[in-house]
Design an enzyme around this catalytic site. Sequence first.
Site, PDB file in Angstrom:
ATOM      1  N   GLU A  21     -35.413 -36.842 -42.706  1.00 40.22           N
ATOM      2  CA  GLU A  21     -35.912 -38.247 -42.754  1.00 40.22           C
ATOM      3  C   GLU A  21     -34.913 -38.863 -43.893  1.00 40.22           C
ATOM      4  OE1 GLU A  21     -37.123 -39.145 -40.117  1.00 40.22           O
ATOM      5  OE2 GLU A  21     -39.053 -38.129 -39.645  1.00 40.22           O
TER       6      GLU A  21
ATOM      7  N   ASP B 158     -34.073 -27.372 -35.557  1.00 36.24           N
ATOM      8  CA  ASP B 158     -35.670 -27.724 -36.224  1.00 36.24           C
ATOM      9  C   ASP B 158     -36.573 -27.232 -35.188  1.00 36.24           C
ATOM     10  OD1 ASP B 158     -34.943 -29.862 -34.334  1.00 36.24           O
ATOM     11  OD2 ASP B 158     -35.022 -31.352 -35.808  1.00 36.24           O
TER      12      ASP B 158
ATOM     13  N   ASN C 205     -34.614 -44.108 -36.897  1.00 30.95           N
ATOM     14  CA  ASN C 205     -34.470 -44.381 -38.408  1.00 30.95           C
ATOM     15  C   ASN C 205     -33.340 -43.811 -39.088  1.00 30.95           C
ATOM     16  OD1 ASN C 205     -34.980 -41.714 -38.441  1.00 30.95           O
ATOM     17  ND2 ASN C 205     -37.162 -42.073 -39.590  1.00 30.95           N
TER      18      ASN C 205
ATOM     19  N   HIS D 232     -32.485 -40.366 -38.735  1.00 29.26           N
ATOM     20  CA  HIS D 232     -32.533 -38.916 -39.093  1.00 29.26           C
ATOM     21  C   HIS D 232     -31.622 -38.115 -38.233  1.00 29.26           C
ATOM     22  CE1 HIS D 232     -36.327 -38.438 -36.318  1.00 29.26           C
ATOM     23  NE2 HIS D 232     -35.287 -38.071 -35.749  1.00 29.26           N
TER      24      HIS D 232
HETATM   25  C1  F6R Z   1     -34.155 -32.768 -32.253  1.00 27.98           C
HETATM   26  C2  F6R Z   1     -33.912 -33.362 -33.489  1.00 27.98           C
HETATM   27  C3  F6R Z   1     -33.871 -34.988 -33.633  1.00 27.98           C
HETATM   28  C4  F6R Z   1     -33.637 -35.591 -32.648  1.00 27.98           C
HETATM   29  C5  F6R Z   1     -33.992 -37.122 -32.721  1.00 27.98           C
HETATM   30  C6  F6R Z   1     -33.510 -38.040 -31.559  1.00 27.98           C
HETATM   31  O1  F6R Z   1     -33.810 -31.314 -32.512  1.00 27.98           O
HETATM   32  O2  F6R Z   1     -33.356 -32.848 -34.598  1.00 27.98           O
HETATM   33  O3  F6R Z   1     -33.230 -35.452 -34.793  1.00 27.98           O
HETATM   34  O4  F6R Z   1     -32.271 -35.478 -32.119  1.00 27.98           O
HETATM   35  O5  F6R Z   1     -34.997 -37.326 -33.001  1.00 27.98           O
HETATM   36  O6  F6R Z   1     -34.281 -37.605 -30.329  1.00 27.98           O
HETATM   37  P1  F6R Z   1     -34.190 -38.193 -28.881  1.00 27.98           P
HETATM   38  O7  F6R Z   1     -32.888 -37.630 -28.599  1.00 27.98           O
HETATM   39  O8  F6R Z   1     -35.392 -37.620 -28.204  1.00 27.98           O
HETATM   40  O9  F6R Z   1     -34.175 -39.664 -29.078  1.00 27.98           O
END
Ligand code: F6R
Length: 239
Positions: free
Chosen positions: A141, A66, A134, A136
């Site tokens: 989401e 992303d 959450n 995701h």
């Molecule tokens: C990042 C992504 C997100 C993160 C998730 C966890 O490319 O796609 O899904 O993997 O938000 O983020 P952290 O590792 O910062 O807790």
Amino acid sequence: MKFIVKENYEEVCKEAFKIMKEVVDKGNSTLGLATGSTPIGLYNLLVEDHKTNHTSYKNIKTFNLDEYVGIAKSHYESYDSFMKRNLFSHIDINMDNVNLPRGYAEDLEQECKRYNELLENNTVDIQLLGIGANGHIGFNEPGTPFDSVTYITNLTEKTIKDNSRFFDSISEVPTKAITMGIKNILQAKKILLLATGKNKAEAIKRLHDNVITEDLPASALHMHKDVIVIVDKDAYSLV
Ligand code: F6R
């Protein structure tokens, strides 16, 4: 889905490194990569291995999950900058083989189409994932259909709040992103999800419960036959 529980973040990264390294060592693999805090320790180990053992990335291709919409490519918190800072600038990868969605594109619908076509024409050997508090994965989401392909997503308030730690103020956090869809993620041959810390415990408990629901995007991973989830004790504490 296989769960591996490790003592702490460092041990999670070491275990993940072993799995990634096997794929990298094949020489011409395609890696699906993630940003966020979780993969940084793994990227550090890959960089260290490249420097020490000269592991080559010359024929490796990458696709990131992303990218934010609405900030410049050069912004410190863009995922493009993140990947260069944490991995690409320190290894011998050919930058022509590096792919991220262009959240700064003028025509975002066209950009989603372009990225999706690339994903359809390339098979990801291993997709690295973090998980949002959450549930995701990527920026899919809760409520995202499991058949979604690359699209522009509105980040939830929870995600914006969680990501505000990287920005000077919450008002600077982008509210949109381009993300691989859940269908794209499931097309990878192997999936490696990492989660550490107490704030991921609820999401990991729900994932472990094995109920497949769009309310928990990560639960789509139960439909894939080769998923490894590596967690530390804190993330596993509610299981
Ligand atoms: C990042 C992504 C997100 C993160 C998730 C966890 O490319 O796609 O899904 O993997 O938000 O983020 P952290 O590792 O910062 O807790």
